[in-house]
Design a protein around this motif. Structure first.
Motif, short mmCIF file in Angstrom:
data_model
loop_
_atom_site.label_atom_id
_atom_site.label_comp_id
_atom_site.label_asym_id
_atom_site.label_seq_id
_atom_site.Cartn_x
_atom_site.Cartn_y
_atom_site.Cartn_z
N PRO A 465 5.31 11.02 -7.21
CA PRO A 465 6.17 10.81 -8.38
C PRO A 465 6.48 9.33 -8.61
O PRO A 465 7.10 8.97 -9.57
N MET A 466 6.01 8.47 -7.66
CA MET A 466 6.18 7.03 -7.84
C MET A 466 4.87 6.43 -8.31
O MET A 466 3.81 7.01 -8.10
N PRO A 467 4.92 5.26 -8.95
CA PRO A 467 3.68 4.63 -9.37
C PRO A 467 2.91 4.10 -8.16
O PRO A 467 3.48 3.45 -7.28
N ILE A 468 1.63 4.40 -8.12
CA ILE A 468 0.77 3.89 -7.05
C ILE A 468 -0.62 3.61 -7.62
O ILE A 468 -1.08 4.33 -8.50
N PRO A 469 -1.29 2.57 -7.15
CA PRO A 469 -2.68 2.38 -7.54
C PRO A 469 -3.52 3.55 -7.01
O PRO A 469 -3.37 3.96 -5.86
N ALA A 470 -4.38 4.09 -7.86
CA ALA A 470 -5.12 5.31 -7.52
C ALA A 470 -5.94 5.17 -6.25
O ALA A 470 -6.13 6.14 -5.51
N LYS A 471 -6.44 3.97 -5.97
CA LYS A 471 -7.28 3.75 -4.79
C LYS A 471 -6.56 3.00 -3.67
O LYS A 471 -7.15 2.62 -2.66
N GLY A 472 -5.24 2.76 -3.84
CA GLY A 472 -4.47 2.11 -2.77
C GLY A 472 -4.35 0.61 -2.86
O GLY A 472 -3.76 -0.02 -2.00
N LEU A 473 -4.93 -0.03 -3.89
CA LEU A 473 -4.91 -1.47 -4.12
C LEU A 473 -5.58 -2.25 -2.99
O LEU A 473 -4.92 -2.81 -2.10
N SER A 474 -6.89 -2.27 -3.03
CA SER A 474 -7.65 -3.10 -2.08
C SER A 474 -7.66 -4.54 -2.58
O SER A 474 -7.89 -4.80 -3.75
N VAL A 475 -7.37 -5.49 -1.66
CA VAL A 475 -7.39 -6.91 -2.02
C VAL A 475 -8.21 -7.69 -1.01
O VAL A 475 -8.25 -7.36 0.17
N ARG A 476 -8.85 -8.76 -1.51
CA ARG A 476 -9.57 -9.70 -0.64
C ARG A 476 -8.64 -10.85 -0.30
O ARG A 476 -8.06 -11.48 -1.19
N LEU A 477 -8.50 -11.12 0.98
CA LEU A 477 -7.55 -12.13 1.46
C LEU A 477 -8.21 -13.49 1.59
O LEU A 477 -9.35 -13.59 2.06
#
Length: 482
Positions: A465-477
């Motif tokens: 019920p909370m907003p979340i990126p569908a794939k979990g928000l992958s980021v390159r560091l």
């Protein structure tokens, strides 16, 4: 033979009588309602109402659509619908927020779906409403700013351990699960003094199952999210009860401190009548706090990461502010209260993130009496809903509402009751300051270590019920050079 025939007809007879009674009650309710001027709206399908549409808009990434469409079609002040099987009036705008927040325990009271009461058995002895009142009286003593100051160094220490184990020496990470791990680790340490990573991980698995089933169809059938949530809550409760019993012994033997966490605070703080909470009550309160203490903050942290990846000019200002603090610290020195008060721009950024991607979409109340609002009658027993979406992206309150602009929060900030990620007025969330501290501690630790960019530029956002990126928000560091 006759007995067998009668037996076979009995369920049909019971069903017929039940249906007749339901229709009679429904007819009386409608007759009473029709005599009053109810808010305009549409209650949708029988029993289901508009719940599916309400949830689907969120799953499609547009939770504001359900609210905005009906505000335009019916009324910008209040409209009628049916959610979770209940006749519901949705209060809109700053005036609607103010009315509900200011009339708590006068005209309205907190309401939770039956699934919540069934998962937290201590609340069935009174009600989730009464339990909520108790918690609102108890929590400020632990969560007020002056009480939380002593825990900032602990937050920073856990953040450093979290980044060392989950982020450092990684080229790419998944932000949302890591954010959940960080906020849950903090909650475990500050609420029940658990900080061993293995113990935290054991708890976290069960809590993920519990959180996904709390707001679900209350069908206690094997395999359903609700059934899994009940089983998970029983496992966690058993563990918590063992911790509570041991803590009571430790307090008597002076092997635990009264101020070390919220568990000790609950054990040693009587209510207004001088009574102390029972162990089952405490376990359920801790359960609720562990859920609420990390879910919303982890969503906020995830979207801070998202927006800072998308807006390099905003990131640069956050980085500059955080490095000024980091450079003022001696080697190994942890954050303190004064440091967090210097993070003004970072907190404005976090607030703008929560305006555009609010972790809490809204909340329910129940009408204690018949009353009138904006010229419409609200019957006793109706459920009332307020939503952040009636104000957060409303150009009447926030010019150019789709623009990311942290300066909105400078000075006195937005008008009262327009920015409501934590509720407002007397109903302001008692955990607001706790959330502020954990978000800022995270921003400090991530900004001084890395820049980052999104691996999936067009990743979809869902609300469940909370907003979340569908794939979990992958980021390159991209680590900063020492």
């Amino acid at each position: 033979m006759e007995t067998s025939s009668l037996t076979s007809l009995l369920p049909i007879a019971i069903l017929s009588v039940s249906l007749l009674l339901s229709l009679t009650i429904l007819y009386k309710h409608k007759s009473k309602a029709s005599a009053a001027k109810l808010p305009p709206g549409n209650t949708g399908l029988p029993f289901i109402g508009e719940t599916i549409k309400f949830l689907l808009d969120g799953r499609r990434g547009h939770p504001e659509k359900f609210i905005n469409d009906r505000m335009k079609k019916f009324s910008p002040q209040v409209f009628r619908t049916s959610l979770l099987g209940e006749p519901t009036a949705v209060f809109c705008g700053a005036a609607g927020n103010k009315f509900l927040f200011s009339n708590e325990n006068k005209l309205v009271t907190t309401w939770w779906p039956d699934s919540v009461n069934k998962i937290f058995p201590s609340s069935t002895q009174t009600s989730s409403i009464e339990e909520s009142k108790k918690m609102r009286k108890l929590l400020p003593g632990f969560l007020k700013p002056e009480a939380l100051q002593r825990y900032i160094a602990i937050m920073d220490m856990i953040a450093q351990r979290h980044f060392a184990s989950g982020w450092d020496n990684k080229k790419e990470v998944m932000v949302f699960p890591l954010a959940k791990n960080f906020t849950f680790w903090l909650a475990c340490r500050l609420f029940v003094n658990i900080e061993d990573p293995d113990h935290v991980a054991k708890f976290e698995e069960s809590f993920a199952v519990l959180a996904s089933g709390i707001i679900s169809l209350p069908l206690d059938i094997p395999g359903t999210p609700f059934n899994k949530a009940i089983k998970a809550s029983n496992l966690i409760r058993k563990e918590l009860l063992a911790i509570i019993k041991q803590r009571k012994i430790n307090l008597v033997e002076n092997r635990a401190m009264a101020t070390q966490d919220i568990l000790s605070y609950m054990l040693l703080t009587p209510d207004e009548s001088g009574q102390y909470m029972k162990e089952l009550d405490i376990s359920d309160k801790i359960l609720g706090l562990l859920i609420g203490g990390h879910d919303t903050a982890s969503a906020a942290i995830t979207f801070v990461m998202k927006y800072l990846a998308e807006l390099p000019e905003v990131y640069e200002k956050v980085h500059k502010e955080q490095m000024a603090i980091a450079n003022s610290k001696a080697p190994g020195e942890l954050l303190n209260w004064e440091d967090l008060q210097k993070m003004k721009y970072s907190w404005n950024v976090a607030c703008e993130v929560m305006r555009l991607a609010p972790p809490l979409q809204g909340a329910f109340r129940e009408a204690l009496h018949d009353f009138s609002y904006a010229g419409f009658s609200i019957p006793k027993g109706w459920k009332l809903y307020w939503s952040v979406h009636s104000t957060h992206r409303n150009q009447d309150f926030f010019p150019e509402p789709e623009k990311f602009d942290p300066s909105r929060f400078e000075g006195s900030g937005p008008a009262p009751y327009t920015f409501v990620p934590f509720g407002g007025g007397p109903r302001m969330c008692p955990g607001k300051e706790y959330a502020r501290l954990e978000i800022l501690v995270f921003m400090y630790n991530v900004a001084k270590r890395f820049r980052w960019e999104k691996s999936l530029p067009d990743e979809k956002i869902i609300v469940d019920p909370m907003p979340i990126p569908a794939k979990g928000l992958s980021v390159r560091l991209r680590p900063h050079k020492a």
